[in-house]
Design a protein around this motif. Structure first.
Motif, mmCIF file in Angstrom:
data_model
loop_
_atom_site.group_PDB
_atom_site.id
_atom_site.type_symbol
_atom_site.label_atom_id
_atom_site.label_comp_id
_atom_site.label_asym_id
_atom_site.label_seq_id
_atom_site.Cartn_x
_atom_site.Cartn_y
_atom_site.Cartn_z
ATOM 1 N N SER A 39 24.008 12.744 -108.507
ATOM 2 C CA SER A 39 25.257 13.020 -107.773
ATOM 3 C C SER A 39 26.286 11.983 -108.181
ATOM 4 N N GLN A 44 25.023 11.408 -102.882
ATOM 5 C CA GLN A 44 23.964 12.148 -102.176
ATOM 6 C C GLN A 44 24.462 12.821 -100.891
ATOM 7 N N TRP A 46 24.079 15.459 -99.199
ATOM 8 C CA TRP A 46 23.337 16.683 -98.938
ATOM 9 C C TRP A 46 22.222 16.494 -97.917
ATOM 10 N N THR A 85 25.570 20.712 -97.250
ATOM 11 C CA THR A 85 26.468 19.640 -97.676
ATOM 12 C C THR A 85 27.081 18.978 -96.451
ATOM 13 N N GLN A 141 28.381 18.329 -105.850
ATOM 14 C CA GLN A 141 27.200 17.477 -105.995
ATOM 15 C C GLN A 141 25.944 18.223 -105.538
ATOM 16 N N THR A 142 26.096 19.015 -104.485
ATOM 17 C CA THR A 142 24.955 19.788 -103.980
ATOM 18 C C THR A 142 24.498 20.822 -104.994
#
Length: 216
Positions: A39, A44, A46, A85, A141-142
């Motif tokens: 990420s 991170q 998530w 998320t 990022q997820t």
């Protein structure tokens, strides 16, 4: 097995064999790989909800009322992961990530710790205030984590289906996600294909190399 072969083998499963369950050691290994997903600035942002019981999968399936073609992909799969998320990059989360990095030995010295914290916060603030796309940035990022899970699944001999066809608002309410500071983004069904899966027998199709790459 090389990653190119894995990428060519992977496909979107359309029907699952409900009688087959993923061994615990396999799902544990996949989840550990998922936990180590990349990420931006190690943010991170998530949380992953893993439905492995019939009751758990039935709760997720409630969100497919308007997407009935996806219901069986949830109910008949061995496991289903909800990729959620964060709805905000909170101070508590930033501090938790930094503390974990310190515990894991990421910093040679105190200036290194301070620099990492400042760098991450600068990116968060860039997306929060300047580009005003913090939620979208965190969701991207997820999706990196989703890619990690898809390649991991085929490496473990599993079939998988990424699912965006569901009612996120209904699922968030069912799981109480928004009260926890998260929202559902995408689902991933995992298991073993059924003999009725028409997509399993179709050839993989991608645009040719010369159409998708430019070399400078």
């Amino acid at each position: 097995m090389d990653t190119v072969t894995l990428a060519k083998r992977r496909y979107t499963t359309k029907a699952y064999d409900a009688s087959r369950k993923i061994p615990q050691e396999t799902i544990d290994a996949l989840l550990e790989q998922l936990r180590h997903s990349p990420s931006s600035v190690n943010s991170q942002p998530w949380h992953f909800i893993v439905a492995q019981s019939d009751e758990g999968k039935a709760r997720l399936a409630k969100a497919t009322e308007a997407f009935a073609y996806n219901t069986s992909k949830i109910l008949n799969a061995s496991h289903v992961i909800v990729f959620a998320t964060r709805t905000d990059m909170t101070e508590a989360h930033l501090e938790a990530v930094l503390a974990q990095e310190g515990a894991d030995g990421r910093f040679r010295d105190e200036p290194g710790r301070v620099m990492q914290d400042q760098t991450r916060r600068s990116y968060v603030n860039l997306h929060r205030f300047d580009q005003k796309d913090l939620q979208h940035w965190m969701e991207k990022q997820t999706y990196l984590a989703l890619g990690t899970a898809l390649l991991g699944a085929v490496a473990h001999g599993l079939d998988a289906t990424p699912i965006e066809g569901f009612d996120a608002k209904a699922l968030d309410a069912e799981l109480g996600l928004r009260e926890q500071g998260f929202t559902s983004v995408v689902l991933l069904s995992l298991g073993y294909r059924s003999q009725e899966d028409f997509n399993a027998g179709l050839s993989k199709s991608r645009l040719p190399t010369e159409d998708v790459f430019t070399f400078l």
